[in-house]
Design a protein around this motif. Structure first.
Motif, PDB file in Angstrom:
ATOM      1  N   CYS A   5      38.814  41.189  40.427  1.00  0.00           N
ATOM      2  CA  CYS A   5      38.718  40.266  39.301  1.00  0.00           C
ATOM      3  C   CYS A   5      40.098  39.666  39.026  1.00  0.00           C
ATOM      4  O   CYS A   5      41.094  40.388  38.944  1.00  0.00           O
ATOM      5  CB  CYS A   5      38.201  40.989  38.059  1.00  0.00           C
ATOM      6  SG  CYS A   5      38.173  39.974  36.568  1.00  0.00           S
ATOM      7  N   PRO A  15      30.902  40.114  42.165  1.00  0.00           N
ATOM      8  CA  PRO A  15      31.877  39.072  41.834  1.00  0.00           C
ATOM      9  C   PRO A  15      31.196  37.754  41.466  1.00  0.00           C
ATOM     10  O   PRO A  15      30.140  37.414  41.982  1.00  0.00           O
ATOM     11  CB  PRO A  15      32.690  38.926  43.116  1.00  0.00           C
ATOM     12  CG  PRO A  15      31.765  39.356  44.197  1.00  0.00           C
ATOM     13  CD  PRO A  15      30.906  40.435  43.587  1.00  0.00           C
ATOM     14  N   ALA A  33      35.820  36.753  39.479  1.00  0.00           N
ATOM     15  CA  ALA A  33      35.925  37.550  38.258  1.00  0.00           C
ATOM     16  C   ALA A  33      34.758  38.524  38.226  1.00  0.00           C
ATOM     17  O   ALA A  33      33.734  38.313  38.882  1.00  0.00           O
ATOM     18  CB  ALA A  33      35.891  36.664  37.028  1.00  0.00           C
ATOM     19  N   CYS A  34      34.917  39.582  37.449  1.00  0.00           N
ATOM     20  CA  CYS A  34      33.807  40.506  37.259  1.00  0.00           C
ATOM     21  C   CYS A  34      32.845  39.880  36.243  1.00  0.00           C
ATOM     22  O   CYS A  34      33.230  38.971  35.509  1.00  0.00           O
ATOM     23  CB  CYS A  34      34.313  41.863  36.792  1.00  0.00           C
ATOM     24  SG  CYS A  34      35.106  41.853  35.180  1.00  0.00           S
TER      25      CYS A  34
END
Length: 65
Positions: A5, A15, A33-34
């Motif tokens: 992330c 992701p 990003a998460c």
């Protein structure tokens, strides 16, 4: 495939692509990003949006000198 992330630096198995990086001399890369951090990233501008609007209005695209 797990990714890191860009905000919290934790590895995630889910992701989300939040941006595409562009480079002048090379190809771009995806910014991941998460799921928890993804909503905190700003929406990216569509680089082709202006061209689409001009084509929709049937106006010629002006070339820059």
């Amino acid at each position: 495939m797990p990714q890191t992330c860009a905000r919290c630096q934790k590895t995630t198995r889910q992701p989300v692509v939040v941006a595409i990086g562009y480079g002048g001399s090379g190809g771009g890369g995806a910014v991941h990003a998460c799921p928890g951090c993804a909503p905190t990233f700003p929406k990216q501008r569509d680089p082709f949006d202006c061209s689409r609007r001009l084509l929709d209005r049937n106006e010629p695209v002006r070339r820059q000198p």
